[in-house]
Structure formats: structure tokens, C-alpha cells
Design a protein around this motif. Structure first.
Motif, PDB file in Angstrom:
ATOM      1  N   PRO A   1      37.359   5.358  85.683  1.00  0.00           N
ATOM      2  CA  PRO A   1      37.139   5.764  84.295  1.00  0.00           C
ATOM      3  C   PRO A   1      36.022   6.799  84.155  1.00  0.00           C
ATOM      4  O   PRO A   1      36.083   7.675  83.285  1.00  0.00           O
ATOM      5  CB  PRO A   1      36.746   4.464  83.595  1.00  0.00           C
ATOM      6  CG  PRO A   1      37.334   3.389  84.431  1.00  0.00           C
ATOM      7  CD  PRO A   1      37.245   3.901  85.839  1.00  0.00           C
ATOM      8  N   LEU A   2      35.021   6.709  85.045  1.00  0.00           N
ATOM      9  CA  LEU A   2      33.869   7.615  84.908  1.00  0.00           C
ATOM     10  C   LEU A   2      34.218   9.038  85.339  1.00  0.00           C
ATOM     11  O   LEU A   2      33.520   9.981  84.990  1.00  0.00           O
ATOM     12  CB  LEU A   2      32.685   7.088  85.726  1.00  0.00           C
ATOM     13  CG  LEU A   2      32.235   5.667  85.344  1.00  0.00           C
ATOM     14  CD1 LEU A   2      31.043   5.244  86.183  1.00  0.00           C
ATOM     15  CD2 LEU A   2      31.880   5.588  83.869  1.00  0.00           C
ATOM     16  N   PHE A   3      35.312   9.185  86.093  1.00  0.00           N
ATOM     17  CA  PHE A   3      35.757  10.526  86.474  1.00  0.00           C
ATOM     18  C   PHE A   3      36.185  11.325  85.249  1.00  0.00           C
ATOM     19  O   PHE A   3      36.152  12.544  85.251  1.00  0.00           O
ATOM     20  CB  PHE A   3      36.938  10.444  87.449  1.00  0.00           C
ATOM     21  CG  PHE A   3      36.519  10.421  88.885  1.00  0.00           C
ATOM     22  CD1 PHE A   3      36.046  11.577  89.482  1.00  0.00           C
ATOM     23  CD2 PHE A   3      36.598   9.258  89.633  1.00  0.00           C
ATOM     24  CE1 PHE A   3      35.663  11.569  90.815  1.00  0.00           C
ATOM     25  CE2 PHE A   3      36.203   9.248  90.961  1.00  0.00           C
ATOM     26  CZ  PHE A   3      35.739  10.397  91.548  1.00  0.00           C
ATOM     27  N   TYR A   4      36.611  10.595  84.208  1.00  0.00           N
ATOM     28  CA  TYR A   4      37.082  11.302  83.020  1.00  0.00           C
ATOM     29  C   TYR A   4      35.958  11.526  82.009  1.00  0.00           C
ATOM     30  O   TYR A   4      36.200  11.859  80.869  1.00  0.00           O
ATOM     31  CB  TYR A   4      38.257  10.545  82.401  1.00  0.00           C
ATOM     32  CG  TYR A   4      39.456  10.562  83.314  1.00  0.00           C
ATOM     33  CD1 TYR A   4      40.274  11.690  83.360  1.00  0.00           C
ATOM     34  CD2 TYR A   4      39.736   9.512  84.161  1.00  0.00           C
ATOM     35  CE1 TYR A   4      41.348  11.742  84.216  1.00  0.00           C
ATOM     36  CE2 TYR A   4      40.811   9.553  85.038  1.00  0.00           C
ATOM     37  CZ  TYR A   4      41.622  10.676  85.058  1.00  0.00           C
ATOM     38  OH  TYR A   4      42.678  10.739  85.921  1.00  0.00           O
ATOM     39  N   ASN A   5      34.729  11.304  82.461  1.00  0.00           N
ATOM     40  CA  ASN A   5      33.572  11.594  81.624  1.00  0.00           C
ATOM     41  C   ASN A   5      32.700  12.578  82.388  1.00  0.00           C
ATOM     42  O   ASN A   5      31.972  12.211  83.294  1.00  0.00           O
ATOM     43  CB  ASN A   5      32.811  10.290  81.348  1.00  0.00           C
ATOM     44  CG  ASN A   5      31.646  10.503  80.399  1.00  0.00           C
ATOM     45  OD1 ASN A   5      31.227  11.637  80.170  1.00  0.00           O
ATOM     46  ND2 ASN A   5      31.130   9.413  79.869  1.00  0.00           N
ATOM     47  N   SER A   6      32.800  13.849  82.019  1.00  0.00           N
ATOM     48  CA  SER A   6      32.150  14.872  82.844  1.00  0.00           C
ATOM     49  C   SER A   6      30.628  14.840  82.734  1.00  0.00           C
ATOM     50  O   SER A   6      29.936  15.512  83.489  1.00  0.00           O
ATOM     51  CB  SER A   6      32.687  16.262  82.473  1.00  0.00           C
ATOM     52  OG  SER A   6      32.679  16.408  81.091  1.00  0.00           O
TER      53      SER A   6
ATOM     54  N   MET B   1      36.948  16.883  81.750  1.00  0.00           N
ATOM     55  CA  MET B   1      36.759  16.618  83.181  1.00  0.00           C
ATOM     56  C   MET B   1      36.355  17.913  83.888  1.00  0.00           C
ATOM     57  O   MET B   1      36.965  18.939  83.671  1.00  0.00           O
ATOM     58  CB  MET B   1      38.070  16.090  83.771  1.00  0.00           C
ATOM     59  CG  MET B   1      37.900  15.683  85.192  1.00  0.00           C
ATOM     60  SD  MET B   1      39.139  14.536  85.764  1.00  0.00           S
ATOM     61  CE  MET B   1      40.634  15.317  85.305  1.00  0.00           C
ATOM     62  N   ASN B   2      35.317  17.852  84.684  1.00  0.00           N
ATOM     63  CA  ASN B   2      34.920  19.084  85.360  1.00  0.00           C
ATOM     64  C   ASN B   2      35.719  19.280  86.647  1.00  0.00           C
ATOM     65  O   ASN B   2      36.444  18.396  87.096  1.00  0.00           O
ATOM     66  CB  ASN B   2      33.408  19.109  85.622  1.00  0.00           C
ATOM     67  CG  ASN B   2      32.961  17.961  86.488  1.00  0.00           C
ATOM     68  OD1 ASN B   2      33.655  17.572  87.425  1.00  0.00           O
ATOM     69  ND2 ASN B   2      31.805  17.398  86.199  1.00  0.00           N
TER      70      ASN B   2
ATOM     71  N   ASN C   1      38.073   6.232  76.585  1.00  0.00           N
ATOM     72  CA  ASN C   1      37.180   6.408  77.725  1.00  0.00           C
ATOM     73  C   ASN C   1      35.766   5.924  77.438  1.00  0.00           C
ATOM     74  O   ASN C   1      35.089   5.400  78.311  1.00  0.00           O
ATOM     75  CB  ASN C   1      37.160   7.893  78.126  1.00  0.00           C
ATOM     76  CG  ASN C   1      36.357   8.151  79.381  1.00  0.00           C
ATOM     77  OD1 ASN C   1      35.320   8.784  79.343  1.00  0.00           O
ATOM     78  ND2 ASN C   1      36.848   7.621  80.496  1.00  0.00           N
TER      79      ASN C   1
ATOM     80  N   ILE D   1      42.574   4.701  80.518  1.00  0.00           N
ATOM     81  CA  ILE D   1      41.127   4.691  80.725  1.00  0.00           C
ATOM     82  C   ILE D   1      40.494   6.019  80.336  1.00  0.00           C
ATOM     83  O   ILE D   1      39.343   6.280  80.641  1.00  0.00           O
ATOM     84  CB  ILE D   1      40.749   4.348  82.180  1.00  0.00           C
ATOM     85  CG1 ILE D   1      41.351   5.363  83.145  1.00  0.00           C
ATOM     86  CG2 ILE D   1      41.189   2.932  82.512  1.00  0.00           C
ATOM     87  CD1 ILE D   1      40.864   5.195  84.559  1.00  0.00           C
ATOM     88  N   GLY D   2      41.249   6.867  79.676  1.00  0.00           N
ATOM     89  CA  GLY D   2      40.621   8.058  79.086  1.00  0.00           C
ATOM     90  C   GLY D   2      41.107   9.394  79.604  1.00  0.00           C
ATOM     91  O   GLY D   2      40.565  10.424  79.226  1.00  0.00           O
TER      92      GLY D   2
ATOM     93  N   ASN E   1      35.238  16.869  89.742  1.00  0.00           N
ATOM     94  CA  ASN E   1      35.945  15.594  89.591  1.00  0.00           C
ATOM     95  C   ASN E   1      37.438  15.769  89.792  1.00  0.00           C
ATOM     96  O   ASN E   1      38.091  14.970  90.456  1.00  0.00           O
ATOM     97  CB  ASN E   1      35.686  15.024  88.189  1.00  0.00           C
ATOM     98  CG  ASN E   1      34.297  14.450  88.063  1.00  0.00           C
ATOM     99  OD1 ASN E   1      33.536  14.427  89.030  1.00  0.00           O
ATOM    100  ND2 ASN E   1      33.942  14.006  86.871  1.00  0.00           N
TER     101      ASN E   1
ATOM    102  N   ILE F   1      39.692  13.889  92.530  1.00  0.00           N
ATOM    103  CA  ILE F   1      40.824  13.026  92.152  1.00  0.00           C
ATOM    104  C   ILE F   1      42.093  13.470  92.866  1.00  0.00           C
ATOM    105  O   ILE F   1      42.820  12.652  93.439  1.00  0.00           O
ATOM    106  CB  ILE F   1      41.026  13.061  90.615  1.00  0.00           C
ATOM    107  CG1 ILE F   1      39.982  12.172  89.951  1.00  0.00           C
ATOM    108  CG2 ILE F   1      42.431  12.601  90.252  1.00  0.00           C
ATOM    109  CD1 ILE F   1      40.083  12.132  88.453  1.00  0.00           C
TER     110      ILE F   1
END
Lengths: 252, 406
Positions: A111-116, B1-2, A86, B320-321, B5, B9
Motif C-alpha cells: 500500500p505504501l508504494f502508492y503513496n509517493s 506514484m513516483n 490508500n 489499497i489505493g 516505485n 513494482i
């Protein structure tokens, strides 16, 4: 002297299928420095896909060392690898792998959704910037099925850029595209490389490999040869010589 | 992930497949709607029955002779001679919790006026009886003490008897009828009371002084029962205990002997009735609950299909993480949203169905907060329970295989 992004020493990968052990990689040494543009080549079964999976931290080596941006990948667990992907990597696939019925913008934001740590405002701004970098800002509210193959791959490239990775990995990025569009995508990669991106891509077409600065050829799980491209092709030049066929591709 | 988000999703994923989401919810909607409607109908009929029973007087206490057994053979409750007028006198003198008390002696027989006749029950009672049973004198008057003492042949008629003998809207006060061939003077009529909660005609009766009925019509020396009223509803259980204590003492019953009388209070009766309607309500609810379960299985089914169909998407998210737990939570949240949203729509439809059915079938319906809360809780549990397994399957996918999945 530029930084080393990838440092691989005597890397091995074995698969156990039933009682048979397949040696996919039999001792690979590879170094990739910052701002390099590397094409990995090889026939199928040569180990190039396995190499790409390991480079992309989707798979772990059985033996040997892999340092990505100074981080030892071997000791990491599944979740740590996910985090590493990520923050440090961007992926581009042959089949684009965009989410259907989802706008270009939302695909790039993913991808940015998985970076809180990233708030929604920053997420939006970065996604718009990434789309601008691939020349698709005007189409950010289009669904994938409203975009051509080349445009879809550009969206995918924007998605790989959005987290500002140290390395972009592309798995046959032009495999589904016609010649002209392939060159356009390579032009985009060359642009990004000129702006400082480190890019590694897999291809089996010698024409496409010539756009890189260095070629690494795999055979039977080993690096057969490694060469600096002497007569490098520049996509922008080639495109000028091609007759303009797909005019609609450039419509904004 | 909060969580913000995560929610975004999951919602985006559901919106991508609106039709499928709605069809999945349909199972839950139908399940919840039927649970809500069934419970509403059950609760409504419980309330209307309790209301009707209460209208007969919530303080009322009935004392009946207990069934007698001789050598294991039951002689039936009415064969018992356990209760006598002296019990009424004792209770009236000693009890602290009773507001009114009356003996009841029953006789049934043919009643004749002119060439009309009818079959009815004649209740021999004292003047307090009307207050206890919430009966009212319509026209004429009630019998007095001297008429009770002298076994006077006077009576009051219920509206059904009046109609049967004299026709509608007539006032027979002052006329004489024959009950079991004895002439009785009509001194009054009773106000219309309608049907009881059990569908029994409460106006098909004749009241007369208890002495008259006991001696002249039934020809017995005991009484059939005692009706009393507690000073207030909450004192009725105290009154019941007190009556038991007094009657056991005066009937000289030993420790080991069973009561030779039976006490039923109206509040107990209400309880029994609501227990019966509760059983009906939960039975209906259980049947509806099965359809809710089927709806839940529908969610699991769709989630499984969805996991398989979206294998590449899952592979992409992982590359992607997305961590395994991120994928797990996404699918779990999707299934919870489906079931909760389905539950909300189900509550609305259930409410409308209950109202509609209530209007159509002339039933009282009542949607309780309890049933709504229950429906939501069950939906949440269904979402988690039936979403868990497919979500785990998604989370455990290998990203490399998932990305290559065709």
C-alpha cells in the motif's frame, strides 16, 4: 465523546442489469464512531456486500450521503477514491489476496508504494512494525506458500494496518479458516481494537459476530436490527479453554 | 506514484514470473538478433565491395561513346565512332582538373607462343594509362613516346597471360609472341592485381601502344574510350562537368542533341555499388524485422494472458489505493522492460551471430551504431505499442469484480 468515522444517511444503491433495476440498498442510516468494533451480518442477497463495497469506497451510492472521516465520498472521482482508500482505509479479504511468490514484507509494503510521499526507508520500517504488531516479524522473508492460512491472514491484516487507516474493513476474514485459527484472528482484531483501531467486518457466523461490540443485521437492503452485544466473547478467554491442536502454528 | 516505485513494482512483478518473462523476451531476442546480424552482414559486404572498387583508383573517370540510335534502332555502344584521339588532345590541353589522360583502343584475339595459345584482350593505351588504372610494371619497362609514334609492335603482359603462355613464375621479357598473327616483342610484365570487386580477372590483359592496336590490330580510325584521372577525388565531379562541356563544344552538339559520349567516374560507380548493397541490406533487415514484429505480438499475447491471470492482483492493488493510471503504467513499464531487455540481449546475440557467420562464411561483417540504436528504438516502440492495449484493459477493470474474479 468520540469522533464519528462513518456517517451514512438514507443511502440507496441500485444496479441496472439490462432493463431490470435491482435495489441492493433501500435507504440505510448508519453511524460508526471511532474505536467501535462492528460486525455486519445478513443472509446472502441482504445487501451486506454492497454495503461493504460502499464503505470501502470501491463503489459509490446511487442516492443518499456518505461521509468518511468528514469527507463526502459522493462527489469524488475514481482517482480521488483510490487516494482515499490508500490513506484512510485498510482491507482484509476472505481469501487473503496476498501476491504469490512475494515475501510477507513486500506484501505488507505494497500500500505504501502508492503513496509517493513515503520514502523506501520509512516504507520498510512501517512494514516491519506492522508485521511485529501481528506477531510475524520473524517470518517477514517467507513467501505466502510457506505460511499457514492463519499466518497469511495475519500478513493481510498487517498490510491493512501499514498505512495507519482510520478504519479497517474485513470481508469474512475467518471464512477460510478452522475454528481455532478463526478465534486467533479475532483475538488479533480485538487486540487492535483495544489499542484504538476502528474495525468493521462482515460475517454470517453468529459465533464470530459476538466478538464485536455492536452487530448490524441487514435484510432485503435495509438494516433489520442493530444491537449492542450484551454478552461479548473474548477470544483470548475462549482460546484458553480449547485443546491445543495446532502447536506448530505458534512456532516462531 | 513516483517512477522509482513504479519501476520497483514492475521489476518485482517480472521477477515473480522469471520463466514467463524470459520466454516472452525470447521472441524479441531472436527478432533483434536477426536484424542486427543481417544488417551487419549487409553493411560488411557493402564496405568490402567499396574498398575493392576504391583500390582501382577513386579519381578515375571513364569516357565512353554513347549508344547511337538510328531511327529508333540502337547500334550498341561499341559501334559508336564518336571518340577520336583529337578529343584526348583537346582535353589534355584545355582541362584544369585532369591529372592524367589516355586513350583506350581494344582488340581481342588469339595470342600464340610456341605451341601454347590463349584468347585475351589487347588494350591500346598511352603511357599515362598505368597510373590512372593503378597498374604497375612488374619486370621490364613501359613503351616510350617513339614506340607510340612509330606503332611499334611491343607489348606488356598481365600475369594471367604470362601463366597461360609461359607457365608460372617465368619472365618472358625479350621473347616474341604472335598476336593475331603479328609478331610482338614482350618488353615488360604487369604486377599481379587479382580479382575485381565483381569477380573479374584483372590480370588477363595485354597492353600495347594505342597507335599499334588502333592501326595494326583493330584497323579503325577512332578510339573505344578515354581514361582520365581527376587531380583529386573531390574534384572528380567538377572534372566530369568540364569534360562534358569541352566535348559537347568540340563535337559541335546543339542544345537539343543528346551527348554522344558517356562519362562514368569511379566515385559514381562506388555510389551505385553501395546503393545496390544498401538495397540488399535493407531487404535482409526487413525480413528480420518481420520476426521482430512477431516477437512484439508475442509480448502483447503474454501481457493479455498476464492481465487475465492477475485480475485479483489488479483488484487488490486498486483496493489499497492503486489508481487506474498506476495500473496502466505498471503493465506498460513491464512490457517496456521486457522488450528493452530482450533488445539488449538481442544486440549481444546478433553481434555474436554476425561475428560467427562472418568467420564461417568468410564475410566481412560490421555492426553499426546506427543499427543498434535503431534496434533499441524499435524495441521501445514495440514495448509501448504492444503493451498499451493489455495495460488499458487492466486499468479499466472494476476493482469489485476484479477482487472477486476466480
Amino acid at each position: 465523546m468520540s469522533n464519528t468515522i462513518i456517517e451514512i444517511k438514507n443511502l440507496r444503491k441500485d444496479y441496472h442489469i439490462g432493463e431490470v433495476t435491482v435495489h441492493a440498498l433501500r435507504g440505510v442510516d448508519l453511524q460508526i464512531k471511532e474505536n467501535e468494533f462492528v460486525a455486519i451480518m445478513g443472509v446472502s442477497g441482504s445487501g451486506k456486500s454492497t454495503m461493504l463495497n460502499i464503505l470501502g469506497c470501491l463503489d459509490k451510492p446511487s442516492n443518499g450521503d456518505y461521509l468518511l472521516d468528514g469527507v463526502d465520498v459522493k462527489t469524488m472521482n475514481r482517482d480521488e477514491l483510490a487516494r482515499l482508500r490508500n490513506r484512510k482505509l485498510g482491507f482484509v479479504f476472505q481469501a487473503y489476496n496476498l501476491l504469490p511468490r512475494t515475501t510477507a514484507l513486500e506484501n505488507v509494503e505494497l500500500p505504501l508504494f502508492y503513496n509517493s510521499k513515503i520514502k523506501s526507508k520509512e516504507r520498510y520500517d512501517r512494514a516491519v512494525n506492522a508485521l511485529e504488531a501481528v506477531g510475524l516479524k520473524e517470518r517477514m522473508h517467507h513467501m505466502p506458500n510457506q505460511l499457514s492460512g492463519g499466518q497469511q491472514q495475519r500478513v493481510a491484516i498487517a498490510r491493512s494496518l501499514v498505512n495507519d487507516p482510520v478504519l479497517i474493513l474485513a470481508d469474512e476474514p475467518t471464512g477460510n479458516l478452522d475454528t481455532r485459527t478463526s478465534f486467533e484472528i479475532m483475538e488479533l482484531f480485538q487486540d487492535l481494537n483495544e489499542k484504538g483501531r476502528t474495525i468493521v467486518y462482515v460475517t454470517h457466523e453468529p459465533d464470530i459476530a459476538k466478538f464485536a461490540t455492536r452487530n448490524v443485521v441487514f435484510r432485503d437492503g435495509r438494516i433489520q436490527r442493530e444491537l449492542v452485544v450484551s454478552e461479548r466473547s473474548y477470544a483470548r478467554e475462549i482460546l484458553k479453554t480449547l485443546p491445543v491442536e495446532n502447536i506448530e502454528e505458534f512456532d516462531a | 506514484m513516483n517512477y522509482k516505485n513504479l519501476l520497483k513494482i514492475a521489476v518485482r512483478a517480472l521477477v515473480r514470473n522469471k520463466l514467463r518473462a524470459i520466454l516472452t523476451m525470447l521472441g524479441i531476442i531472436i527478432g533483434v538478433a536477426s536484424v542486427i546480424a543481417m544488417l551487419a552482414i549487409g553493411e560488411g559486404s557493402k564496405r568490402s565491395i567499396t574498398d575493392q572498387v576504391s583500390s582501382m583508383g577513386t579519381n578515375m573517370i571513364m569516357i565512353m561513346p554513347n549508344m547511337q540510335r538510328r531511327g529508333g534502332v540502337s547500334l550498341g555502344a561499341s559501334s559508336s565512332m564518336a571518340l577520336r584521339y583529337s578529343d584526348v588532345v583537346t582535353l589534355r590541353n584545355e582541362s584544369a582538373y585532369l591529372a592524367g589522360i589516355s586513350p583506350e583502343v581494344r582488340a581481342s584475339g588469339q595470342v600464340i607462343y610456341g605451341n601454347e595459345n590463349t584468347q585475351t584482350t589487347i588494350y591500346g593505351v598511352s603511357d599515362e594509362y598505368l597510373e590512372i588504372r593503378k597498374l604497375k610494371v612488374g619486370s621490364g619497362r613501359l613503351f616510350n613516346d617513339s614506340e607510340m609514334r612509330s606503332m611499334a609492335k611491343v607489348c606488356l603482359l598481365g600475369q594471367t597471360v604470362v601463366e597461360n603462355l609461359f607457365g608460372e613464375n617465368s619472365d618472358p621479357v625479350g621473347l616474341t609472341i604472335r598476336i593475331k598473327n603479328l609478331p610482338f616483342l614482350i618488353i615488360g610484365t604487369l604486377e599481379d592485381k587479382g580479382e575485381s570487386g565483381m569477380g573479374q580477372d584483372q590480370d588477363d590483359l595485354i597492353l600495347a601502344p594505342w597507335t599499334t592496336v588502333q592501326r595494326r590490330l583493330a584497323a579503325i580510325d577512332y578510339i573505344n574510350g578515354i581514361y582520365a584521372s581527376a587531380v583529386s577525388e573531390d574534384k572528380s565531379s567538377l572534372a566530369t562537368e568540364e569534360i562534358t562541356e569541352i566535348l559537347r563544344r568540340t563535337h559541335k552538339l546543339k542544345e537539343s542533341e543528346e551527348d554522344d559520349f558517356r562519362i562514368m567516374s569511379q566515385s559514381e560507380l562506388i555510389e551505385t555499388m553501395s546503393n545496390i548493397t544498401d538495397i540488399m541490406k535493407y531487404l535482409l533487415g526487413a525480413i528480420a524485422g518481420i520476426s521482430l514484429l512477431v516477437g512484439g505480438i508475442g509480448i502483447m499475447n503474454i501481457m493479455f494472458v498476464s492481465v487475465t491471470e492477475r485480475t485479483r492482483e489488479i483488484g487488490l492493488r486498486m483496493s489499497i489505493g492503486g489508481r487506474g493510471q498506476d495500473i496502466l503504467r505498471q503493465f506498460l513499464v513491464e512490457s517496456i522492460i521486457l522488450s528493452i531487455l530482450g533488445g539488449a540481449l538481442g544486440v549481444i546475440f546478433g553481434y555474436l551471430i554476425a561475428k560467427g557467420a562472418g568467420g564461417l562464411m568468410n564475410l566481412t561483417t560490421f555492426v553499426s551504431t546506427q543499427s543498434v540504436v535503431l534496434a533499441f528504438a524499435v524495441c521501445f516502440i514495440i514495448g509501448v505499442f504492444f503493451g498499451w492495449y493489455p495495460a488499458r484493459k487492466a486499468a479499466n477493470l472494476n476493482p469489485i469484480d476484479a477482487l472477486r474474479y476466480e
